[in-house]
Design a protein around this motif. Structure first.
Motif, PDB file in Angstrom:
ATOM      1  N   GLU A   1       0.831  -1.212   0.000  1.00 47.82           N
ATOM      2  CA  GLU A   1       0.000   0.000   0.000  1.00 47.82           C
ATOM      3  C   GLU A   1       0.862   1.257   0.000  1.00 47.82           C
TER       4      GLU A   1
ATOM      5  N   PHE B   1     -12.814  -8.614   1.070  1.00 43.63           N
ATOM      6  CA  PHE B   1     -11.571  -7.990   0.637  1.00 43.63           C
ATOM      7  C   PHE B   1     -11.283  -8.311  -0.826  1.00 43.63           C
ATOM      8  N   LEU B   2     -11.411  -9.576  -1.208  1.00 45.51           N
ATOM      9  CA  LEU B   2     -11.107  -9.978  -2.581  1.00 45.51           C
ATOM     10  C   LEU B   2     -12.138  -9.473  -3.580  1.00 45.51           C
TER      11      LEU B   2
ATOM     12  N   GLY C   1     -13.506  -6.618  -3.392  1.00 46.75           N
ATOM     13  CA  GLY C   1     -13.054  -5.253  -3.656  1.00 46.75           C
ATOM     14  C   GLY C   1     -11.772  -5.209  -4.443  1.00 46.75           C
ATOM     15  N   THR C   2     -10.746  -5.874  -3.927  1.00 47.02           N
ATOM     16  CA  THR C   2      -9.411  -5.721  -4.498  1.00 47.02           C
ATOM     17  C   THR C   2      -9.269  -6.346  -5.883  1.00 47.02           C
TER      18      THR C   2
ATOM     19  N   GLU D   1     -11.866  -4.277  -9.057  1.00 46.48           N
ATOM     20  CA  GLU D   1     -10.732  -3.809  -9.876  1.00 46.48           C
ATOM     21  C   GLU D   1     -10.894  -4.241 -11.329  1.00 46.48           C
TER      22      GLU D   1
ATOM     23  N   GLU E   1     -14.469  -0.172  -4.315  1.00 46.89           N
ATOM     24  CA  GLU E   1     -13.347  -1.101  -4.143  1.00 46.89           C
ATOM     25  C   GLU E   1     -12.678  -0.911  -2.787  1.00 46.89           C
ATOM     26  N   GLU E   2     -12.341   0.315  -2.466  1.00 46.37           N
ATOM     27  CA  GLU E   2     -11.659   0.606  -1.198  1.00 46.37           C
ATOM     28  C   GLU E   2     -12.563   0.301  -0.006  1.00 46.37           C
TER      29      GLU E   2
ATOM     30  N   GLU F   1     -12.589  -3.427   0.566  1.00 44.22           N
ATOM     31  CA  GLU F   1     -11.313  -3.835   1.154  1.00 44.22           C
ATOM     32  C   GLU F   1     -11.286  -3.514   2.651  1.00 44.22           C
TER      33      GLU F   1
ATOM     34  N   GLY G   1     -13.601  -5.770   4.609  1.00 44.11           N
ATOM     35  CA  GLY G   1     -12.994  -7.087   4.802  1.00 44.11           C
ATOM     36  C   GLY G   1     -11.973  -7.076   5.927  1.00 44.11           C
ATOM     37  N   ILE G   2     -11.177  -6.026   5.972  1.00 46.91           N
ATOM     38  CA  ILE G   2     -10.165  -5.915   7.025  1.00 46.91           C
ATOM     39  C   ILE G   2     -10.829  -5.769   8.394  1.00 46.91           C
TER      40      ILE G   2
END
Length: 172
Positions: A37, A100-101, A103-104, A108, A132-133, A136, A139-140
């Motif tokens: 990042e 997370f996936l 989004g990322t 993407e 997207e962000e 992510e 998910g975190i």
């Protein structure tokens, strides 16, 4: 994120857990994600890969090809570990990874297609990036929550200690 994983590693090391290496690997993965990042390593692969593969459309941001390959490798490497987790923890970890996936990698792909057709300097593309962000970060957050709940199940108490550095300026 790192401190929660460190606490888990300590508990696993004390109990000689057979999946200690997996926990250590998770810690390393999150460290590398943080570094990525900061230095934007995956973004630096886009142009060389795009030129080499003549990629367009959904693969306009070609780093996703490497991303999918990495996800497959990690899914294989962590399959038994994931199945060994208590069901509630396992389901939360899978939900966290899925968000997370999505989004990322998922968003993407869509954003890459949109950027290829319409460019990146417009409101709609910015909304794709925000989605997207957001996924992510969601998910975190789910992962941190799941990890804390798992830690709580392993130990009678969890103490988080905040300490001010001696070199930090005070605002008195």
């Amino acid at each position: 994120m790192q401190c929660y994983l460190e606490r888990s590693l300590l508990l696993k090391k004390q109990k000689r857990d057979r999946y200690l290496r997996h926990w250590q690997g998770l810690s390393l993965i999150f460290l590398l994600m943080g570094v990525d990042e900061i230095i934007e390593l995956h973004e630096r692969t886009i142009k060389p890969l795009r030129n080499a593969l003549n990629a367009t459309g959904i693969f306009y941001f070609t780093w996703v090809i490497l991303g999918f390959a990495l996800v497959v490798l990690l899914a294989i490497a962590y399959r038994k570990f994931t199945l060994s987790l208590p069901p509630k923890t396992r389901n939360r970890f899978i939900l966290a990874a899925s968000l997370f996936l999505l989004g990322t990698l998922g968003i993407e792909l869509i954003g890459g297609y949109y950027a290829y057709i319409y460019g990146k300097e417009n409101l709609i593309y910015s909304l794709w990036v925000a989605l997207e962000e957001g996924l992510e970060m969601g998910g975190i957050l789910v992962f941190i929550s799941a990890l804390l709940a798992y830690l709580r199940s392993l130990s009678d108490s969890i103490t988080i200690h905040f300490e001010r550095s001696l070199s930090a300026p005070t605002n008195n």
